[in-house]
Scaffold this active site. Structure first.
Site, PDB file in Angstrom:
ATOM      1  N   LYS A  46       0.553  -1.096  -0.126  1.00 26.74           N
ATOM      2  CA  LYS A  46       0.279  -0.095  -0.237  1.00 26.74           C
ATOM      3  C   LYS A  46       0.810   1.453   0.141  1.00 26.74           C
ATOM      4  O   LYS A  46       0.142   2.200  -0.095  1.00 26.74           O
ATOM      5  CB  LYS A  46      -1.039   0.026   1.556  1.00 26.74           C
ATOM      6  N   GLY A  47       2.238   1.113   0.405  1.00 26.01           N
ATOM      7  CA  GLY A  47       3.119   2.138   0.809  1.00 26.01           C
ATOM      8  C   GLY A  47       3.233   3.039  -0.522  1.00 26.01           C
ATOM      9  O   GLY A  47       3.458   4.399  -0.489  1.00 26.01           O
ATOM     10  N   ASP A 106      14.620  -0.869   1.412  1.00 28.90           N
ATOM     11  CA  ASP A 106      15.062  -0.432   2.631  1.00 28.90           C
ATOM     12  C   ASP A 106      16.309  -2.322   2.738  1.00 28.90           C
ATOM     13  O   ASP A 106      17.572  -2.091   1.899  1.00 28.90           O
ATOM     14  CB  ASP A 106      13.601  -0.921   3.516  1.00 28.90           C
ATOM     15  N   LYS A 134      17.154   3.598   1.681  1.00 29.84           N
ATOM     16  CA  LYS A 134      17.954   3.282   2.698  1.00 29.84           C
ATOM     17  C   LYS A 134      19.224   2.346   2.587  1.00 29.84           C
ATOM     18  O   LYS A 134      19.628   0.771   2.894  1.00 29.84           O
ATOM     19  CB  LYS A 134      17.307   2.920   3.678  1.00 29.84           C
ATOM     20  N   PHE A 155      13.756   4.611  11.734  1.00 27.21           N
ATOM     21  CA  PHE A 155      12.497   4.571  10.915  1.00 27.21           C
ATOM     22  C   PHE A 155      11.520   5.683  10.619  1.00 27.21           C
ATOM     23  O   PHE A 155      11.402   6.177  11.548  1.00 27.21           O
ATOM     24  CB  PHE A 155      11.081   3.800  11.940  1.00 27.21           C
ATOM     25  N   ASP A 162       4.359   3.378   6.563  1.00 27.38           N
ATOM     26  CA  ASP A 162       3.056   3.187   8.095  1.00 27.38           C
ATOM     27  C   ASP A 162       4.284   2.158   9.247  1.00 27.38           C
ATOM     28  O   ASP A 162       5.077   2.347   8.736  1.00 27.38           O
ATOM     29  CB  ASP A 162       2.160   2.569   7.639  1.00 27.38           C
ATOM     30  N   ARG A 168      -0.183   6.715   7.551  1.00 27.57           N
ATOM     31  CA  ARG A 168       0.380   6.500   5.628  1.00 27.57           C
ATOM     32  C   ARG A 168       0.335   8.296   5.002  1.00 27.57           C
ATOM     33  O   ARG A 168       1.034   8.438   3.856  1.00 27.57           O
ATOM     34  CB  ARG A 168      -0.355   5.672   5.195  1.00 27.57           C
TER      35      ARG A 168
END
Length: 182
Positions: A46-47, A106, A134, A155, A162, A168
């Site tokens: 969803k991000g 990430d 990252k 983070f 999220d 979000r």
């Protein structure tokens, strides 16, 4: 506008203005590189949704859009390394140029796996575009051609990112306080 969960945040990491600038620049580069190719844009749910929606507005070219939901996190705050496809593409990829749009890269586990799967399905090419990278967290050697901004190992939440499905809707990316996720 004050957001309900702002007290959970340490600091803004990437401002609204920086996001808009990155999105505009990435859209221009993708437009140049994919003009006349009708790429299949693959949004990772969803991000990536906020970034994807803004990005395609900056790409005045023919394209097709589809979505996948892929996870290597579950409810953890770090990657488990096990990748699962939760929602697959509806459009065949054979012979197509694909652009995978992600909010953040990430460990690289998810996109390493996904790129391999899509190439095995016959995609002509698969490139990655991410708003945030990252590199300090990378465990898989994955080439990311289009990066909006590299960030340190915090983070991060907001603008699609999220923690337990919250944050979000922030219009910027912020650092989540450790006591919230630990």
């Amino acid at each position: 506008m004050k957001y309900e969960l702002e007290e959970d945040l340490l600091d803004v990491l990437v401002s609204e203005e920086e996001i808009k600038k990155c999105t505009k620049e990435l859209g221009a580069q993708l437009t140049e590189d994919y003009k006349g190719k009708n790429p299949l844009i693959v949004g990772i749910l969803k991000g990536a949704c906020p970034f994807l929606c803004d990005l395609i507005q900056e790409m005045p070219i023919a394209m097709t859009l589809d979505f996948m939901s892929v996870s290597s996190y579950g409810s953890n705050s770090s990657s488990t390394g096990e990748v699962r496809i939760l929602k697959d593409l509806d459009i065949p990829v054979e012979g197509r140029d694909l652009i995978i749009v992600e909010d953040i890269i990430d460990s690289g586990n998810t996109l390493f796996y996904l790129k391999k799967v899509l190439l095995n399905r016959g995609a002509k090419s698969v490139e990655l575009v991410t708003l945030l990278d990252k590199p300090d967290r990378r465990v898989k050697d994955i080439k990311v051609k289009y990066i909006g901004k590299s960030i340190p190992d915090y983070f991060a939440v907001g603008y699609g990112l999220d923690f337990n499905e919250k944050y979000r809707n922030l219009p910027y990316v912020a650092i989540l306080k450790p006591e919230v996720y630990s």
